[in-house]
Design a protein around this motif. Structure first.
Motif, short mmCIF file in Angstrom:
data_model
loop_
_atom_site.label_atom_id
_atom_site.label_comp_id
_atom_site.label_asym_id
_atom_site.label_seq_id
_atom_site.Cartn_x
_atom_site.Cartn_y
_atom_site.Cartn_z
N TYR A 55 0.88 -1.15 0.11
CA TYR A 55 -0.04 -0.08 0.10
C TYR A 55 0.89 1.12 -0.04
N VAL A 84 -1.55 1.21 -5.87
CA VAL A 84 -2.62 2.33 -6.23
C VAL A 84 -4.04 1.92 -6.30
N LEU A 85 -4.25 0.90 -7.08
CA LEU A 85 -5.84 0.50 -7.34
C LEU A 85 -6.41 0.46 -6.03
N ARG A 140 -5.65 1.67 -3.06
CA ARG A 140 -5.78 3.11 -2.44
C ARG A 140 -7.09 3.96 -3.24
N HIS A 141 -7.06 3.90 -4.36
CA HIS A 141 -8.18 4.51 -5.23
C HIS A 141 -9.62 3.96 -4.83
N MET A 142 -9.66 2.69 -4.70
CA MET A 142 -10.87 2.10 -4.25
C MET A 142 -11.40 2.64 -2.83
N GLU A 175 -10.35 5.02 -1.17
CA GLU A 175 -10.91 6.68 -1.06
C GLU A 175 -12.17 6.69 -1.54
N ALA A 176 -12.39 6.03 -2.58
CA ALA A 176 -13.65 6.16 -3.19
C ALA A 176 -14.65 5.77 -2.25
N ARG A 186 -15.20 8.51 0.41
CA ARG A 186 -15.93 9.47 -0.11
C ARG A 186 -17.62 9.39 -0.19
N ASN A 232 -6.53 10.25 3.64
CA ASN A 232 -7.65 10.96 2.85
C ASN A 232 -9.14 10.15 3.65
#
Length: 78
Positions: A11, A21-22, A24-26, A28-29, A32, A63
């Protein structure tokens, strides 16, 4: 609100490429979208494979994602 836990080997910043990175993006989404997200990863796995001797500090800006970096007293042997 749902609770999610991602268990992964790498991570950011302890990673080598897109898989971390994938995650992390999931994560954070989901944050949100109003969910609670924890990520558990293994710093010792990163150190065992890192050939450059670069050891970044733990992520400062998560985040809203709760990040749990696993460390073992055995280090690379773990």
């Amino acid at each position: 609100m749902l609770r999610f836990v991602f268990v992964t080997t790498f991570y950011p910043p302890h990673h080598f490429g897109g898989d971390a990175v994938l995650v992390r993006h999931m994560a954070e989404a989901l944050v949100r979208a109003g969910h609670r997200v924890d990520v558990v990863y293994d710093v010792d796995a990163y150190r065992a494979l890192d050939r450059n001797g670069f050891d970044p500090a733990a992520p400062a800006d998560s985040n809203g994602v709760r990040v749990h970096a696993l460390h073992s007293a055995l280090g690379r042997l773990s």
